[in-house]
Design an enzyme around this catalytic site. Sequence first.
Site, PDB file in Angstrom:
ATOM      1  N   GLY A 252       0.900  -1.331  -0.085  1.00 23.33           N
ATOM      2  CA  GLY A 252      -0.019  -0.100   0.070  1.00 23.33           C
ATOM      3  C   GLY A 252       0.761   1.262  -0.162  1.00 23.33           C
ATOM      4  O   GLY A 252       1.705   1.319  -0.667  1.00 23.33           O
ATOM      5  N   ILE A 253       0.466   2.380   0.692  1.00 22.95           N
ATOM      6  CA  ILE A 253       1.188   3.443   0.950  1.00 22.95           C
ATOM      7  C   ILE A 253       2.571   3.220   1.306  1.00 22.95           C
ATOM      8  O   ILE A 253       3.556   4.028   0.789  1.00 22.95           O
ATOM      9  CB  ILE A 253       0.246   4.274   1.847  1.00 22.95           C
ATOM     10  CG1 ILE A 253      -0.969   4.960   1.355  1.00 22.95           C
ATOM     11  CG2 ILE A 253       1.208   5.657   2.200  1.00 22.95           C
ATOM     12  CD1 ILE A 253      -1.860   5.690   2.193  1.00 22.95           C
TER      13      ILE A 253
ATOM     14  N   ILE B  12      -3.645  -0.193  11.250  1.00 23.08           N
ATOM     15  CA  ILE B  12      -4.497  -1.378  10.923  1.00 23.08           C
ATOM     16  C   ILE B  12      -6.091  -0.632  11.285  1.00 23.08           C
ATOM     17  O   ILE B  12      -6.334   0.448  11.991  1.00 23.08           O
ATOM     18  CB  ILE B  12      -4.537  -2.604  11.770  1.00 23.08           C
ATOM     19  CG1 ILE B  12      -4.441  -2.149  13.247  1.00 23.08           C
ATOM     20  CG2 ILE B  12      -3.290  -3.375  11.547  1.00 23.08           C
ATOM     21  CD1 ILE B  12      -4.785  -3.309  14.427  1.00 23.08           C
TER      22      ILE B  12
ATOM     23  N   ASP C  82     -12.869  -1.603  12.534  1.00 21.06           N
ATOM     24  CA  ASP C  82     -14.017  -0.610  12.595  1.00 21.06           C
ATOM     25  C   ASP C  82     -15.257  -1.199  13.270  1.00 21.06           C
ATOM     26  O   ASP C  82     -15.478  -2.446  13.250  1.00 21.06           O
ATOM     27  CB  ASP C  82     -14.727  -0.080  11.168  1.00 21.06           C
ATOM     28  CG  ASP C  82     -13.502   0.558  10.461  1.00 21.06           C
ATOM     29  OD1 ASP C  82     -12.603   1.024  11.101  1.00 21.06           O
ATOM     30  OD2 ASP C  82     -13.703   0.892   9.250  1.00 21.06           O
TER      31      ASP C  82
ATOM     32  N   GLN D 147     -15.262   4.732  13.678  1.00 23.50           N
ATOM     33  CA  GLN D 147     -13.870   4.568  13.804  1.00 23.50           C
ATOM     34  C   GLN D 147     -13.459   5.333  15.100  1.00 23.50           C
ATOM     35  O   GLN D 147     -12.502   6.107  14.993  1.00 23.50           O
ATOM     36  CB  GLN D 147     -13.256   5.165  12.555  1.00 23.50           C
ATOM     37  CG  GLN D 147     -13.217   4.231  11.386  1.00 23.50           C
ATOM     38  CD  GLN D 147     -12.304   4.664  10.289  1.00 23.50           C
ATOM     39  OE1 GLN D 147     -11.933   5.723  10.041  1.00 23.50           O
ATOM     40  NE2 GLN D 147     -11.755   3.860   9.546  1.00 23.50           N
TER      41      GLN D 147
ATOM     42  N   TYR E 108      -9.692   4.191  15.614  1.00 24.24           N
ATOM     43  CA  TYR E 108      -8.971   4.806  14.545  1.00 24.24           C
ATOM     44  C   TYR E 108      -8.796   6.382  14.549  1.00 24.24           C
ATOM     45  O   TYR E 108      -7.436   6.705  14.561  1.00 24.24           O
ATOM     46  CB  TYR E 108      -9.553   4.375  13.274  1.00 24.24           C
ATOM     47  CG  TYR E 108      -8.506   4.686  12.010  1.00 24.24           C
ATOM     48  CD1 TYR E 108      -7.393   3.800  11.743  1.00 24.24           C
ATOM     49  CD2 TYR E 108      -8.842   5.792  11.412  1.00 24.24           C
ATOM     50  CE1 TYR E 108      -6.716   3.915  10.714  1.00 24.24           C
ATOM     51  CE2 TYR E 108      -7.855   5.937  10.103  1.00 24.24           C
ATOM     52  CZ  TYR E 108      -6.877   5.181  10.034  1.00 24.24           C
ATOM     53  OH  TYR E 108      -6.098   5.297   8.740  1.00 24.24           O
TER      54      TYR E 108
ATOM     55  N   LYS F 105      -5.216   8.047  15.529  1.00 26.78           N
ATOM     56  CA  LYS F 105      -4.668   9.140  14.368  1.00 26.78           C
ATOM     57  C   LYS F 105      -4.696  10.577  14.992  1.00 26.78           C
ATOM     58  O   LYS F 105      -3.762  11.225  14.635  1.00 26.78           O
ATOM     59  CB  LYS F 105      -5.344   9.139  13.208  1.00 26.78           C
ATOM     60  CG  LYS F 105      -5.191   7.528  12.412  1.00 26.78           C
ATOM     61  CD  LYS F 105      -3.817   7.212  11.938  1.00 26.78           C
ATOM     62  CE  LYS F 105      -3.869   5.950  11.417  1.00 26.78           C
ATOM     63  NZ  LYS F 105      -2.148   5.805  11.060  1.00 26.78           N
TER      64      LYS F 105
ATOM     65  N   PRO G 113      -3.216  11.731   5.194  1.00 31.42           N
ATOM     66  CA  PRO G 113      -4.039  11.286   3.611  1.00 31.42           C
ATOM     67  C   PRO G 113      -5.489  11.114   3.853  1.00 31.42           C
ATOM     68  O   PRO G 113      -6.111  10.790   5.150  1.00 31.42           O
ATOM     69  CB  PRO G 113      -3.379   9.697   3.490  1.00 31.42           C
ATOM     70  CG  PRO G 113      -2.192   9.703   4.469  1.00 31.42           C
ATOM     71  CD  PRO G 113      -2.355  10.357   5.611  1.00 31.42           C
ATOM     72  N   GLY G 114      -6.226  11.595   2.615  1.00 28.87           N
ATOM     73  CA  GLY G 114      -7.548  11.073   2.885  1.00 28.87           C
ATOM     74  C   GLY G 114      -7.807   9.897   2.127  1.00 28.87           C
ATOM     75  O   GLY G 114      -7.145   8.909   2.285  1.00 28.87           O
TER      76      GLY G 114
END
Length: 241
Positions: free
Chosen positions: A13-14, A85, A88, A144, A147, A151, A177-178
Amino acid sequence: MGRVALVTGGSRGIGAAISVALKAAGYKVAANYAGNDEAAAKFKGETGIPVYKWDVSDFDACAAGVAKVEADLGPIEVLVNNAGITRDGMFHKMTKDQWYAVINTNLNSLFNMTRPVWEGMRARKFGRVVCISSINGQKGQMGQANYSAAKAGDIGFVKALAQEGAKAGITVNAITPGYIGTEMVRAIDPAIIEKAILPHIPVGRLGEPSEIARAVVFLAADEAGFITGSTLSANGGQYMV
């Protein structure tokens, strides 16, 4: 010889895009990964970037992993805290395991990974720490809570640690990031992306992992020494701060 860069979650991924971009910019790159041996082996074979397996939620594993990378490649001068990770769920249904799994991997990992490299960076009077946060750490996201909390914590970590590192030549920055077109996001039903996601992004498309990687390369550069404690939003205009 290029500076040594370590990217957590750096084989997919990113993170994979960041690893590749740093290598192209002349860094000696090490890519950490957690569990997907097949994907890591494929990434190593395609890029020539060495991969190292450990759990970023485990402090002792991180210390041992950092020591191994430094023994192989040299002192780590650029650290990209990218591993993350999702687990949700609406809060009234969220389990303790869902909460702690995300907090441990997405937030506690910043301490686990940065602490073992910090003293070396201070001693050498140079360091670059880039933490990949999220738009949802800025604006929150229903389903979330875990999460978004982690973040948002990433951003607080960056702002505090940047003040400690500044006089030692260490910069600490965040990228938020979006919606980025990773394998995970592109697995979403295209109709949902078209109707429920893209209308909220003013540029009208998903971001690309390479666009986040370019931002990391910029912040990691020797010439970026006057930028610290910053949060760089990369979300196509979806959320402006």
